[in-house]
Enzyme design. Structure first.
Site, mmCIF file in Angstrom:
data_model
loop_
_atom_site.group_PDB
_atom_site.id
_atom_site.type_symbol
_atom_site.label_atom_id
_atom_site.label_comp_id
_atom_site.label_asym_id
_atom_site.label_seq_id
_atom_site.Cartn_x
_atom_site.Cartn_y
_atom_site.Cartn_z
ATOM 1 C CG ASP A 1 57.344 89.822 6.005
ATOM 2 O OD1 ASP A 1 57.080 91.524 6.617
ATOM 3 O OD2 ASP A 1 57.590 89.583 5.437
ATOM 4 C CB SER B 1 57.471 82.874 11.240
ATOM 5 O OG SER B 1 57.178 83.189 9.278
ATOM 6 N NE ARG B 2 57.966 90.747 14.030
ATOM 7 C CZ ARG B 2 58.813 91.087 13.313
ATOM 8 N NH1 ARG B 2 59.077 90.833 12.101
ATOM 9 N NH2 ARG B 2 59.946 90.612 14.255
ATOM 10 C CB VAL B 3 53.059 86.904 7.527
ATOM 11 C CG1 VAL B 3 52.743 88.473 7.425
ATOM 12 C CG2 VAL B 3 53.865 86.306 6.710
#
Length: 522
Positions: free
Chosen positions: A339, A364-366
């Site tokens: 992620d 950071s995707r989340v």
């Protein structure tokens, strides 16, 4: 004493009546070839994939190749005594590892056997090494922060509980140090940490354990060690063992963090095993299922739904690159599974920027959904400031004349880079991070010399905890800024800065004080 035939016949009659014939069928195979940690076994036609097989003297193996005429098994231990013709038995079960609270504070091998001389591990709970990852319905969105204690990460590439964040970079750029700092920062956070060392020197693993012990982190940490001296099959199962140990806490409503250090060596160990089992090689001689090897491991990291207890397993896989090549086979595979990634750059490391995080390539995707609100309010412009600074610094080195706005951005960028530097094994509470970044991004440090930024930060935080403790407590409780808190913090920074500047002038004007040039050389 007289022998009475009727008694003897009565006993025999009773025994015959109670006799129940039973047939026990045991599936037995024969070793036809052994070497390089691999055994080829004839027979055992009913063996399952990944089933445990029992060899002589208690040696265990795993059935990996189920072929038409034979089985290819990997051996989990010393096999010098094994020879052609030895018998092999099925166990009817897949490989399991001991799990539970009893492992906390221990150093174990991938089979859960102790390596630290602390006696046997007393637990009756076991989990299979491989398990299907939680499905979509069993999960919920990542929403709780997992603080690393590192300003550059918590501000710009935040990690949430249940996330998979890759740490990637060349050798000796601080990948392991970053993971160890994250473990140290979990003290008092109710997070169980599992550090999985794959293919490292035993002395390196011992050094990591010593650091964890010195900082009191072994009280909530399990170390799973498959060193460079261990056979490839143990290196192959090591991360799955660590994941199974972490899942035990996750499914009991607790939070766990597992570090895989590193998956490059794990992939190499699996390639070795696969080639010895004569599986067809693909790109870079890796077998065709190398992507599945890591995806089925990392997909097990999750934030569970409230119905399942709300536990989480956060994964920090580490991948080593060669000459910064993130487009190689294993790095691209793991980047596509995770992620987000934290990219560590050699040039930054040698330039003294540590942790050497390349802001442009890290994402950071989340984690932004799990970031503390006050950090989001303060660090919103941080990534943009740094990106603009890097771009302008590249032009500025050509010596061309710069306008005032560009010079101001360069000055701000230099100080932001300086404030994001952090010493190893010194993770910082989120309130301290917010106060330090607040001073940098709001221009309070712009007129300070660059070499004074870090001393300013250290003394400023000490001042805040002593003289403005009520403000610090309020920030820690609210975890968010309002106009009143922002004004109070800005006023506190101004008051301290005036004192800091006066002290610096007094020190320079004191008799016998070194000149600026001498001070800088010293």
């Amino acid at each position: 004493m007289a022998i009475r035939p009727e008694e003897i016949s009565a006993v025999l009659r009773r025994e015959i009546e109670q006799f129940r014939p039973s047939l026990e069928i045991e599936n037995v195979g024969t070793v036809i070839q052994v070497g390089d940690g691999i055994a080829r076994v004839y027979g055992l036609r009913q063996a399952m994939a990944s089933e445990l097989l029992e060899f002589p003297r208690g040696l265990m193996g795993i059935a990996l190749n189920l072929e038409e005429d034979e089985i290819g098994a990997i051996l989990l231990g010393p096999y010098e005594h094994l020879k052609e013709g030895d018998q092999v038995r099925r166990t009817g079960r897949v490989i399991e590892v001991p799990v539970g609270e009893a492992l906390i504070g221990r150093v174990v091998n991938p089979l859960g056997e102790p390596l630290d001389g602390g006696g046997p591990i007393k637990t009756d709970r076991r989990r299979p090494l491989e398990r299907k990852a939680p499905g979509v319905v069993e999960r919920r969105a990542v929403h709780q922060p997992l603080q690393t204690g590192l300003k550059a990460i918590d501000a710009m590439t935040p990690i949430g509980r249940g996330q998979r964040e890759l740490i990637i970079g060349d050798r000796q750029t601080g990948k392991t140090a970053l993971a160890i700092d994250t473990i140290l920062n979990q003290k008092g956070e109710d997070v169980i940490c599992i550090y999985v060392a794959i293919g490292q020197k035993a002395s390196t693993v011992a050094g990591v354990v010593e650091v964890l012990r010195e900082h009191g982190a072994m009280e909530y940490t399990i170390v799973v060690a498959a060193t460079a001296a261990d056979p490839a099959p143990l290196l192959y199962i090591a991360p799955y063992a660590g994941c199974a140990m972490g899942e035990e806490f996750m499914f009991n409503g607790k939070h766990a963090l597992v570090v895989y250090d590193d998956l490059t060596k794990h992939a190499a160990a699996y390639r070795e095993v696969s080639l010895l089992l004569r599986r067809p090689p693909g790109r870079e001689a890796f077998p065709g299922d190398i992507f599945y090897l890591h995806s089925r491991l990392l997909e097990r990291a999750a934030k569970l739904s409230d119905e399942l207890g709300g536990g989480s397993l956060t994964a920090l896989p580490i991948v080593e690159t060669q000459a910064g090549d993130i487009s190689a086979y294993i790095p691209t595979n793991v980047i596509s599974i995770t992620d987000g990634q934290i990219y560590l750059e050699t040039d930054l490391f040698y330039a003294g920027v540590r942790p050497a995080i390349n802001v442009g390539r890290s994402v950071s995707r989340v984690g932004g959904d799990a970031q503390v609100k006050m950090m989001k309010q303060v660090a919103g412009s941080l990534r943009l400031d740094l990106s603009q600074y890097r771009e302008l610094a590249a032009f500025a080195q050509f010596g061309s004349e710069l306008d005032k706005a560009t010079q101001a951005r360069l000055i701000r960028g230099e100080r932001v880079v300086e404030i994001l530097k952090q010493d190893q094994y010194e993770p910082m509470p989120v309130v301290d991070q917010v106060m330090a970044i607040f001073a940098a991004v709001n221009g309070f440090l712009d007129d300070l010399p660059v070499e004074q930024v870090r001393p300013f930060e250290k003394q400023f935080l000490e001042y805040m905890h002593v003289s403005e403790s009520e403000l610090v407590k309020e920030l820690a409780q609210k975890q968010a800024f309002d106009d009143r808190l922002r004004e109070r913090l800005a006023a506190a920074v101004k008051v301290f800065k005036e004192r800091f500047v006066r002290q610096g002038q007094a020190a320079r004007e004191a008799p016998g004080a070194p000149s600026n040039g001498q001070a800088r050389r010293g």
